[in-house]
Scaffold this motif. Structure first.
Motif, mmCIF file in Angstrom:
data_model
loop_
_atom_site.group_PDB
_atom_site.id
_atom_site.type_symbol
_atom_site.label_atom_id
_atom_site.label_comp_id
_atom_site.label_asym_id
_atom_site.label_seq_id
_atom_site.Cartn_x
_atom_site.Cartn_y
_atom_site.Cartn_z
ATOM 1 N N THR A 22 -36.141 -12.778 -15.714
ATOM 2 C CA THR A 22 -35.560 -14.093 -15.461
ATOM 3 C C THR A 22 -36.194 -15.086 -16.410
ATOM 4 O OG1 THR A 22 -35.165 -13.609 -13.112
ATOM 5 C CG2 THR A 22 -35.203 -15.929 -13.773
ATOM 6 N N THR A 24 -36.380 -19.078 -16.976
ATOM 7 C CA THR A 24 -36.131 -20.365 -16.332
ATOM 8 C C THR A 24 -36.567 -21.480 -17.261
ATOM 9 O OG1 THR A 24 -36.561 -19.378 -14.154
ATOM 10 C CG2 THR A 24 -36.586 -21.788 -14.300
ATOM 11 N N ARG A 61 -31.499 -19.311 -16.025
ATOM 12 C CA ARG A 61 -31.293 -20.385 -15.063
ATOM 13 C C ARG A 61 -32.073 -21.634 -15.471
ATOM 14 N NH1 ARG A 61 -33.972 -19.935 -9.408
ATOM 15 N NH2 ARG A 61 -33.860 -22.187 -9.756
ATOM 16 N N GLU A 65 -32.712 -27.345 -8.671
ATOM 17 C CA GLU A 65 -31.334 -27.142 -8.226
ATOM 18 C C GLU A 65 -30.400 -28.281 -8.635
ATOM 19 O OE1 GLU A 65 -30.799 -24.305 -7.295
ATOM 20 O OE2 GLU A 65 -32.632 -23.544 -6.399
ATOM 21 N N ARG A 109 -27.112 -18.196 -13.891
ATOM 22 C CA ARG A 109 -27.177 -18.676 -12.501
ATOM 23 C C ARG A 109 -27.009 -20.188 -12.555
ATOM 24 N NH1 ARG A 109 -30.453 -21.611 -9.304
ATOM 25 N NH2 ARG A 109 -30.863 -20.952 -7.157
ATOM 26 N N ARG A 111 -26.414 -23.830 -10.897
ATOM 27 C CA ARG A 111 -26.437 -24.838 -9.845
ATOM 28 C C ARG A 111 -26.303 -26.211 -10.495
ATOM 29 N NH1 ARG A 111 -28.847 -25.172 -4.729
ATOM 30 N NH2 ARG A 111 -27.792 -27.167 -4.774
ATOM 31 N N SER A 131 -22.765 -22.013 -7.811
ATOM 32 C CA SER A 131 -22.648 -22.540 -6.455
ATOM 33 C C SER A 131 -21.466 -23.494 -6.404
ATOM 34 C CB SER A 131 -23.937 -23.269 -6.053
ATOM 35 O OG SER A 131 -24.206 -24.327 -6.954
ATOM 36 N N ASP A 194 -28.625 -17.173 -4.887
ATOM 37 C CA ASP A 194 -29.540 -16.103 -5.296
ATOM 38 C C ASP A 194 -29.088 -14.756 -4.756
ATOM 39 O OD1 ASP A 194 -31.260 -17.670 -6.844
ATOM 40 O OD2 ASP A 194 -32.377 -18.326 -5.081
ATOM 41 N N GLU A 195 -28.516 -14.751 -3.554
ATOM 42 C CA GLU A 195 -27.970 -13.502 -3.002
ATOM 43 C C GLU A 195 -26.795 -13.013 -3.837
ATOM 44 O OE1 GLU A 195 -25.665 -11.919 1.023
ATOM 45 O OE2 GLU A 195 -26.848 -13.768 1.104
ATOM 46 N N VAL A 197 -26.364 -13.594 -7.050
ATOM 47 C CA VAL A 197 -26.956 -13.040 -8.270
ATOM 48 C C VAL A 197 -27.470 -11.627 -8.012
ATOM 49 C CG1 VAL A 197 -28.844 -13.277 -9.929
ATOM 50 C CG2 VAL A 197 -27.523 -15.299 -9.247
ATOM 51 N N GLU A 198 -28.150 -11.448 -6.888
ATOM 52 C CA GLU A 198 -28.704 -10.134 -6.569
ATOM 53 C C GLU A 198 -27.599 -9.094 -6.392
ATOM 54 O OE1 GLU A 198 -31.233 -7.007 -5.739
ATOM 55 O OE2 GLU A 198 -31.562 -8.914 -6.766
#
Length: 260
Positions: A22, A24, A61, A65, A109, A111, A131, A194-195, A197-198
């Motif tokens: 990841t 960030t 990401r 957020e 990811r 947001r 999202s 996040d779920e 993405v998983e």
């Protein structure tokens, strides 16, 4: 596997036990703004991950957020002249090119705000998950500049009409519209991102690692190749898959179930 993960001024890199990395963005203001310093640092981080032989996937990401990336640094751009403007945008091109060149799947990811250069960065990723409170736009014409570099990918991603509307009006759209256009692959509630993405990462890491890398390479080749050249390259890739035991190992569970 390299156990040491270097430190980057504006990017935090992590790796889990499945070798999912990841990246960030960090210390880039509250909306993860792409100044030249941030862009160069994040590019270095992405290139470092791309060079890791153990990598299975890369999740990209923004910090916090409020935003994936809120765009390029308008304060820096306001002081540009023609040559420095070319240098500035070339640095952003380097980040997008680095993401596009990662040999494993890249997942954006998203947001909050995904604007301008941030939308181009997302477009350079293989899969985009957002999202339902995310906001998308290409506002460059509103500040006197055209949308450039990896905005060139948008007609193929969302169609020419949607691209025309987005780039010529400078207006924003919500996640629902980005999903309908095909820019986003899936949308979730913010607390479930996040779920989501998983759920995308899991089948990638369950698949054959050489096969996934070969598929990623083919997808990039197909984008610019003629159908005949793409098929020729595919035949070679299929044959190359059998130079190791990966196919037999990954086929064995399926064969075992059928023989019961």
């Amino acid at each position: 596997m390299t156990s040491f993960i270097p430190t980057f001024a504006h990017a935090h890199v992590t790796r889990d036990e499945r070798h999912v990395y990841t990246v960030t963005i960090r210390d880039a203001k509250s909306r993860n703004i792409l100044s030249s310093a941030v862009t160069l640092s994040v590019t270095d981080a992405v290139r470092w991950v791309a060079a890791q032989a153990d990598a299975r996937a890369l999740v990209f990401r923004g910090d916090g957020e409020r935003a994936f990336i809120g765009g390029a640094d308008i304060h820096e751009m306001a002081a540009l002249e023609p040559q420095s403007a070319r240098e500035f945008i070339t640095r952003l091109r380097g980040l997008c090119d680095a993401l596009a060149s990662v040999p494993v799947p890249t997942i954006a990811r998203i947001r909050g705000f995904c604007l301008g250069g941030g939308l181009e960065v997302a477009a350079a990723c293989d899969i985009r998950l957002g999202s339902n409170d995310a906001v998308f736009g290409m506002p460059e014409v509103r500040v006197g500049i055209p949308s450039v570099i990896h905005a060139v990918l948008l007609p193929a991603l969302i169609g020419p009409g949607a691209t025309n509307w987005l780039l010529l009006t400078g207006e924003n759209v919500d996640a629902g519209q980005a999903l309908r256009w095909g820019f986003l692959q899936f949308v979730s509630e913010p607390e479930e991102l996040d779920e989501l993405v998983e759920r995308t990462v899991q089948p990638i890491v369950a698949a054959g690692p050489r096969a996934v890398r070969a598929q990623k390479s083919l997808l990039r080749y197909w984008r610019d190749a003629s159908p005949e050249a793409g098929i020729d390259r595919s035949v070679d890739a299929f044959g190359d898959a059998f130079t190791t035991d990966e196919p037999s190992r990954y086929m064995e569970p399926f064969l075992s179930r059928r023989n019961r």
